[in-house]
Enzyme design. Structure first.
Site, PDB file in Angstrom:
ATOM      1  N   ARG A 207      41.408  45.101  43.217  1.00 49.78           N
ATOM      2  CA  ARG A 207      41.636  45.482  41.956  1.00 49.78           C
ATOM      3  C   ARG A 207      42.483  46.338  41.693  1.00 49.78           C
ATOM      4  O   ARG A 207      42.803  46.842  40.460  1.00 49.78           O
ATOM      5  CB  ARG A 207      40.110  46.167  41.563  1.00 49.78           C
ATOM      6  CG  ARG A 207      39.218  45.336  40.889  1.00 49.78           C
ATOM      7  CD  ARG A 207      37.763  45.948  40.552  1.00 49.78           C
ATOM      8  NE  ARG A 207      37.031  45.770  39.364  1.00 49.78           N
ATOM      9  CZ  ARG A 207      36.054  44.730  39.612  1.00 49.78           C
ATOM     10  NH1 ARG A 207      35.764  44.248  40.696  1.00 49.78           N
ATOM     11  NH2 ARG A 207      35.282  44.619  38.503  1.00 49.78           N
TER      12      ARG A 207
ATOM     13  N   ARG B 155      35.821  49.925  31.105  1.00 45.51           N
ATOM     14  CA  ARG B 155      36.268  48.915  32.355  1.00 45.51           C
ATOM     15  C   ARG B 155      37.233  48.005  31.820  1.00 45.51           C
ATOM     16  O   ARG B 155      38.014  47.819  32.599  1.00 45.51           O
ATOM     17  CB  ARG B 155      34.807  47.775  32.393  1.00 45.51           C
ATOM     18  CG  ARG B 155      33.885  48.943  33.341  1.00 45.51           C
ATOM     19  CD  ARG B 155      32.594  48.239  33.581  1.00 45.51           C
ATOM     20  NE  ARG B 155      32.725  47.099  34.136  1.00 45.51           N
ATOM     21  CZ  ARG B 155      31.899  45.935  33.736  1.00 45.51           C
ATOM     22  NH1 ARG B 155      30.746  46.034  32.745  1.00 45.51           N
ATOM     23  NH2 ARG B 155      31.946  44.739  34.420  1.00 45.51           N
TER      24      ARG B 155
ATOM     25  N   LYS C 166      34.697  35.126  36.845  1.00 45.39           N
ATOM     26  CA  LYS C 166      35.103  35.160  38.432  1.00 45.39           C
ATOM     27  C   LYS C 166      33.788  34.966  39.305  1.00 45.39           C
ATOM     28  O   LYS C 166      33.802  34.217  40.076  1.00 45.39           O
ATOM     29  CB  LYS C 166      35.418  36.619  38.572  1.00 45.39           C
ATOM     30  CG  LYS C 166      36.665  37.254  38.014  1.00 45.39           C
ATOM     31  CD  LYS C 166      37.272  38.408  38.405  1.00 45.39           C
ATOM     32  CE  LYS C 166      36.108  39.730  38.073  1.00 45.39           C
ATOM     33  NZ  LYS C 166      36.044  40.072  36.762  1.00 45.39           N
TER      34      LYS C 166
ATOM     35  N   ARG D  97      25.723  39.114  28.015  1.00 46.28           N
ATOM     36  CA  ARG D  97      25.470  38.766  29.207  1.00 46.28           C
ATOM     37  C   ARG D  97      24.195  39.316  29.783  1.00 46.28           C
ATOM     38  O   ARG D  97      23.923  40.480  29.897  1.00 46.28           O
ATOM     39  CB  ARG D  97      26.675  39.116  29.925  1.00 46.28           C
ATOM     40  CG  ARG D  97      26.462  39.350  31.740  1.00 46.28           C
ATOM     41  CD  ARG D  97      27.840  39.406  32.177  1.00 46.28           C
ATOM     42  NE  ARG D  97      28.293  40.447  32.767  1.00 46.28           N
ATOM     43  CZ  ARG D  97      29.513  40.662  33.259  1.00 46.28           C
ATOM     44  NH1 ARG D  97      30.011  39.545  33.855  1.00 46.28           N
ATOM     45  NH2 ARG D  97      29.972  41.802  33.425  1.00 46.28           N
TER      46      ARG D  97
ATOM     47  N   ARG E  96      22.980  44.641  32.855  1.00 51.45           N
ATOM     48  CA  ARG E  96      23.645  45.451  33.862  1.00 51.45           C
ATOM     49  C   ARG E  96      23.760  46.509  33.211  1.00 51.45           C
ATOM     50  O   ARG E  96      24.633  46.804  32.172  1.00 51.45           O
ATOM     51  CB  ARG E  96      25.077  44.925  34.430  1.00 51.45           C
ATOM     52  CG  ARG E  96      24.885  44.084  35.710  1.00 51.45           C
ATOM     53  CD  ARG E  96      26.225  43.326  36.005  1.00 51.45           C
ATOM     54  NE  ARG E  96      27.312  44.255  36.056  1.00 51.45           N
ATOM     55  CZ  ARG E  96      28.605  43.990  36.429  1.00 51.45           C
ATOM     56  NH1 ARG E  96      28.573  42.638  37.006  1.00 51.45           N
ATOM     57  NH2 ARG E  96      29.595  44.640  36.479  1.00 51.45           N
TER      58      ARG E  96
END
Ligand code: AMP
Length: 228
Positions: free
Chosen positions: A88, A165, A13, A127, A154
Site C-alpha cells: 500500500r 481511507r 480487490k 457494503r 466494517r
C-alpha cells in the site's frame, strides 16, 4: 502466478482476489483480513493494528511487511499467491520485491481495479462483510453465502473513516500504482462493470501477457458462481 491487487477501498480487490485464488488454487492473502483476525484474537499485533485501522490510517510499513514476508515464506505460497491490500506504499512495494528476489521470485503483474471516488463512497456505505470469513455479502443479504456467518458493517466503513481511507489511498497508495506502471507490470481494468465482466477482463489480460495459458478456467469459475 504471483499477483498484487490494487484499487480504491471497495473497488473489488477482495472479490477478484478470492476468485483468482479459487480458480488457480493458490492462497489469497489479504493483509486487512490478517489484521482483523488478529484484532478478534486481541493479540499484540491486533491491538497495535486496531489503533491505526480505527482511524483509517495505514499500519506502519514494518509491521505490514513482516506479516506478509512471514506468510509468503510458507510452503503453500510456492506455486503462487494473490496479495490483496499489500503493498500500500512504495516502501512496502520495494520491500516485497527485495523479499521475493531473495527467493528467486517476482510479482508477475499488479491488477489495478479502477472505480471513481464517488463509486467507492457509494459502495462502502452499502457494503456488509461476513464477521466470520470476511467475504463481501450480497446486496440486501443478512448472512454470508460462503459460510452462513452474520453480515455486518466494517467499523472502518463509517462515512468519516472511509473518507479518510480514500485520502490516504490517494497520497500513499496511488504512487504504488505508478511504481508498477513504470515497470510495465500494471494491468488496469474497469471496475465499474458487472463482476463477471471485470473478472473475465482480468483473466484475458493475464492470458495475453502469458501469465496464464488461457482464460478458460476463469469462465468455469464464473459459471459456478452464477449457478450457486
Ligand atoms: P483492507 O481490508 O485491505 O481495506 O484493510 C483495512 C485496513 O487495514 C486498512 O485501512 C489499513 O489500516 C490496514 N492495512 C491493510 N493492509 C495494509 C498495508 N499493506 N499497510 C498498512 N496498513 C494496512
Amino acid at each position: 502466478m504471483r499477483l498484487v491487487m490494487l484499487g480504491l477501498p471497495a473497488a473489488g480487490k477482495g472479490t477478484h482476489g478470492r476468485l483468482l485464488a479459487q480458480t488457480f488454487s493458490i492462497p489469497h492473502i489479504s493483509t486487512g483480513s490478517m489484521f482483523r483476525a488478529a484484532m478478534q484474537l486481541n493479540n499484540d499485533l491486533g491491538r497495535r493494528a486496531k489503533w491505526y485501522i480505527d482511524r483509517g490510517e495505514l499500519v506502519p510499513d514494518g509491521v505490514a511487511a513482516e506479516i506478509v514476508k512471514e506468510r509468503l515464506s510458507q510452503e503453500d505460497c510456492r506455486p503462487g499467491f494473490i496479495l490483496d491490500g499489500f503493498p500500500r506504499t512504495v516502501p512496502q512495494a520495494k520491500e516485497l520485491d527485495a523479499a521475493l528476489a531473495s527467493m528467486q521470485m517476482a510479482i508477475d503483474a499488479a491488477i489495478n481495479i479502477q472505480i471513481s471516488e464517488a463509486e467507492a463512497i457509494r459502495r462502502i456505505a452499502n457494503r456488509k462483510v461476513c464477521s466470520q470469513c470476511g467475504s463481501t455479502g450480497d446486496p440486501g443479504a443478512e448472512v454470508c453465502k460462503e459460510c452462513n456467518g452474520p453480515l455486518v458493517q466494517r467499523p472502518d466503513d463509517t462515512p468519516e473513516v472511509a473518507r479518510h481511507r480514500l485520502e490516504v489511498y490517494m497520497v500513499q497508495t496511488q504512487p504504488v500504482v505508478d511504481y508498477y506502471r513504470e515497470q510495465g507490470r500494471l494491468v488496469p481494468v474497469n471496475g465499474l462493470q458487472p463482476i463477471d465482466r471485470v473478472f473475465m477482463q482480468i483473466c484475458q489480460r493475464l492470458a495475453r501477457m502469458g501469465i496464464i495459458k488461457t482464460p478458460k478456467p476463469c469462465e468455469a469459475t464464473i459459471r459456478r458462481e452464477v449457478d450457486q
